[in-house]
Write a protein that holds these residues in place. Structure first.
Motif, PDB file in Angstrom:
ATOM      1  N   UNK A   1       0.846  -1.204   0.000  1.00 18.62           N
ATOM      2  CA  UNK A   1       0.000   0.000   0.000  1.00 18.62           C
ATOM      3  C   UNK A   1       0.880   1.253   0.000  1.00 18.62           C
ATOM      4  N   UNK A   2       1.916   1.250   0.807  1.00 12.62           N
ATOM      5  CA  UNK A   2       2.853   2.373   0.852  1.00 12.62           C
ATOM      6  C   UNK A   2       3.507   2.570  -0.513  1.00 12.62           C
ATOM      7  N   UNK A   3       3.912   1.465  -1.143  1.00 12.95           N
ATOM      8  CA  UNK A   3       4.553   1.546  -2.462  1.00 12.95           C
ATOM      9  C   UNK A   3       3.629   2.201  -3.475  1.00 12.95           C
ATOM     10  N   UNK A   4       2.358   1.819  -3.468  1.00 14.99           N
ATOM     11  CA  UNK A   4       1.437   2.388  -4.456  1.00 14.99           C
ATOM     12  C   UNK A   4       1.217   3.875  -4.188  1.00 14.99           C
ATOM     13  N   UNK A   5       1.297   4.263  -2.927  1.00 13.79           N
ATOM     14  CA  UNK A   5       1.142   5.678  -2.591  1.00 13.79           C
ATOM     15  C   UNK A   5       2.377   6.477  -2.994  1.00 13.79           C
ATOM     16  N   UNK A   6       3.527   5.816  -3.053  1.00 17.48           N
ATOM     17  CA  UNK A   6       4.762   6.515  -3.405  1.00 17.48           C
ATOM     18  C   UNK A   6       4.888   6.751  -4.902  1.00 17.48           C
ATOM     19  N   UNK A   7       4.006   6.154  -5.679  1.00 16.37           N
ATOM     20  CA  UNK A   7       4.102   6.313  -7.124  1.00 16.37           C
ATOM     21  C   UNK A   7       3.123   7.369  -7.636  1.00 16.37           C
ATOM     22  N   UNK A   8       3.017   8.461  -6.903  1.00 13.82           N
ATOM     23  CA  UNK A   8       2.123   9.540  -7.296  1.00 13.82           C
ATOM     24  C   UNK A   8       2.734  10.352  -8.428  1.00 13.82           C
ATOM     25  N   UNK A   9       1.878  11.002  -9.173  1.00 17.52           N
ATOM     26  CA  UNK A   9       2.322  11.886 -10.237  1.00 17.52           C
ATOM     27  C   UNK A   9       2.803  13.214  -9.671  1.00 17.52           C
ATOM     28  N   UNK A  10       3.259  14.117 -10.524  1.00 15.48           N
ATOM     29  CA  UNK A  10       3.827  15.386 -10.062  1.00 15.48           C
ATOM     30  C   UNK A  10       2.821  16.278  -9.339  1.00 15.48           C
ATOM     31  N   UNK A  11       1.571  16.312  -9.792  1.00 14.86           N
ATOM     32  CA  UNK A  11       0.563  17.155  -9.133  1.00 14.86           C
ATOM     33  C   UNK A  11       0.263  16.619  -7.736  1.00 14.86           C
ATOM     34  N   UNK A  12       0.028  15.303  -7.650  1.00 16.68           N
ATOM     35  CA  UNK A  12      -0.257  14.701  -6.345  1.00 16.68           C
ATOM     36  C   UNK A  12       0.931  14.851  -5.397  1.00 16.68           C
ATOM     37  N   UNK A  13       2.134  14.766  -5.927  1.00 17.76           N
ATOM     38  CA  UNK A  13       3.330  14.937  -5.103  1.00 17.76           C
ATOM     39  C   UNK A  13       3.381  16.337  -4.508  1.00 17.76           C
ATOM     40  N   UNK A  14       3.066  17.354  -5.302  1.00 19.51           N
ATOM     41  CA  UNK A  14       3.076  18.735  -4.803  1.00 19.51           C
ATOM     42  C   UNK A  14       1.979  18.958  -3.754  1.00 19.51           C
ATOM     43  N   UNK A  15       0.786  18.432  -4.028  1.00 21.91           N
ATOM     44  CA  UNK A  15      -0.325  18.582  -3.075  1.00 21.91           C
ATOM     45  C   UNK A  15       0.029  17.898  -1.760  1.00 21.91           C
ATOM     46  N   UNK A  16       0.595  16.707  -1.851  1.00 22.28           N
ATOM     47  CA  UNK A  16       0.995  15.982  -0.642  1.00 22.28           C
ATOM     48  C   UNK A  16       2.021  16.775   0.152  1.00 22.28           C
ATOM     49  N   UNK A  17       2.988  17.352  -0.538  1.00 26.43           N
ATOM     50  CA  UNK A  17       4.020  18.153   0.142  1.00 26.43           C
ATOM     51  C   UNK A  17       3.410  19.339   0.867  1.00 26.43           C
TER      52      UNK A  17
END
Length: 158
Positions: free
Chosen positions: A108-124
């Protein structure tokens, strides 16, 4: 395969393993891969422990801990169950559920780590707020880090 064969040309048994492996048979695993579950952890007087039996993704952060836990449980089973085959079967029964749960959480963690650039920015942007309000480590990882084995408790055969 050509590069691997060149690099391991002088290595035994690496050279022989690579010589007998076709390009279509080579599997590579990255840092977020999870190896398939091993169907049986024991046969005869041989038993698998640690990553040989259960290798969770490195994202779990639990590889060494699971290996130590398995060693302790195996020692308890060998201490309390005179029949080695039964001791090994009981050890596997005691461990399999936990290690598969840890592996599932890592997946589950692995699948969450494969986010795209937009999701990565929102998460940050949201993560600092989330960690201050509702993502408490004791709630997120409590069962993983509070696991205890009662050494003094006798083990009964599976």
């Amino acid at each position: 395969m050509r590069i691997l064969r060149e690099r391991f040309a002088g290595d035994v048994p690496g050279r022989d393993l690579l010589r007998g492996t076709g390009d279509d048979e080579l599997l590579t695993f990255g840092g977020l891969e999870i190896l398939p579950s091993v169907p049986t952890w024991h046969r005869g007087r041989m038993v698998l422990v640690g990553d040989a039996a259960h290798a969770p993704s490195s994202s779990s952060g639990q590889g060494a801990s699971l290996a130590v836990e398995s060693a302790v449980q195996l020692a308890r089973c060998l201490r309390d169950i005179p029949d080695v085959g039964s001791a090994f079967a009981t050890y596997e029964q005691l461990r399999r559920g936990r290690v598969e749960k840890v592996a599932a959480q890592a997946a589950k963690t692995n699948s969450q780590k494969s986010m795209g650039p937009v999701a990565t920015r929102i998460t940050a942007l949201l993560m600092p707020l989330a960690t201050r309000t509702f993502l408490k480590p004791e709630k997120m990882f409590g069962w993983t880090h509070r696991y205890r084995i009662d050494w003094d408790a006798p083990v009964v055969p599976a």
